[in-house]
Scaffold this motif. Structure first.
Motif, PDB file in Angstrom:
ATOM      1  N   ASP A  52      14.228  -8.931  65.726  1.00  0.00           N
ATOM      2  CA  ASP A  52      14.085 -10.019  66.599  1.00  0.00           C
ATOM      3  C   ASP A  52      13.682 -11.420  65.645  1.00  0.00           C
ATOM      4  N   LYS A  58      13.920 -15.843  65.527  1.00  0.00           N
ATOM      5  CA  LYS A  58      14.525 -17.133  65.853  1.00  0.00           C
ATOM      6  C   LYS A  58      14.229 -18.463  64.799  1.00  0.00           C
ATOM      7  N   GLN A  83      14.702 -22.587  64.350  1.00  0.00           N
ATOM      8  CA  GLN A  83      14.878 -23.934  64.645  1.00  0.00           C
ATOM      9  C   GLN A  83      15.036 -24.762  63.310  1.00  0.00           C
TER      10      GLN A  83
END
Length: 145
Positions: free
Chosen positions: A7, A9, A11
């Motif tokens: 996992d 993420k 930005q």
């Protein structure tokens, strides 16, 4: 990189000149990792193996890189997200008129950024139109933990 889990993420915040991106200013990276991972060592590995490829072709020399800003990220993927309340439906927002990141509104209290962020963006846009500063307005917000 052996300590990284499935996992993660990212930005990326860009600086634009008109409609053209000219440089990367900030990168927030959340990477799932093993419990005993040394975060500084992980940062060094990302600097060496991942970021040069990811930034290829875009100036990022002075970009601020923030790794796992909320601290350890040990539990992730389906183990951490499966079964959470909320429907991820476009009907919860404004259909295809206004894009959103996929977070659900239904079933979440207003302290969750999926919901409160969308409400704030709507409030800003609605008031811009009401003040006759625009005929239509779309507000885009980005949040990082």
């Amino acid at each position: 990189i052996p300590d990284i889990g499935p996992d993660g993420k990212v930005q990326v915040t860009m600086e634009y000149n008109g409609d053209t991106p000219v440089r990367i200013t900030t990168v927030v990276v959340s990477v799932q990792h093993k419990e005993d991972t040394d975060i500084d060592k992980l940062a060094d590995l990302l600097d060496e193996y991942v970021f040069p490829l990811a930034f290829d072709g875009m100036p990022a020399d002075d970009a601020e890189i923030i790794l796992n800003p909320s601290g350890k990220f040990v539990q992730g993927g389906p183990d951490a997200d499966t079964g959470l309340t909320g429907r991820k439906l476009m009907v919860d927002s404004y259909g295809t008129f206004a894009p959103h990141g996929g977070g659900a509104f239904s079933g979440k209290d207003a302290t969750k950024v999926d919901r409160s962020g969308a409400y704030m963006a709507r409030y800003i846009a609605k008031n811009m139109v009401a003040a006759h500063l625009a005929n239509r307005c779309q507000v885009t917000l980005a949040y990082a933990i």
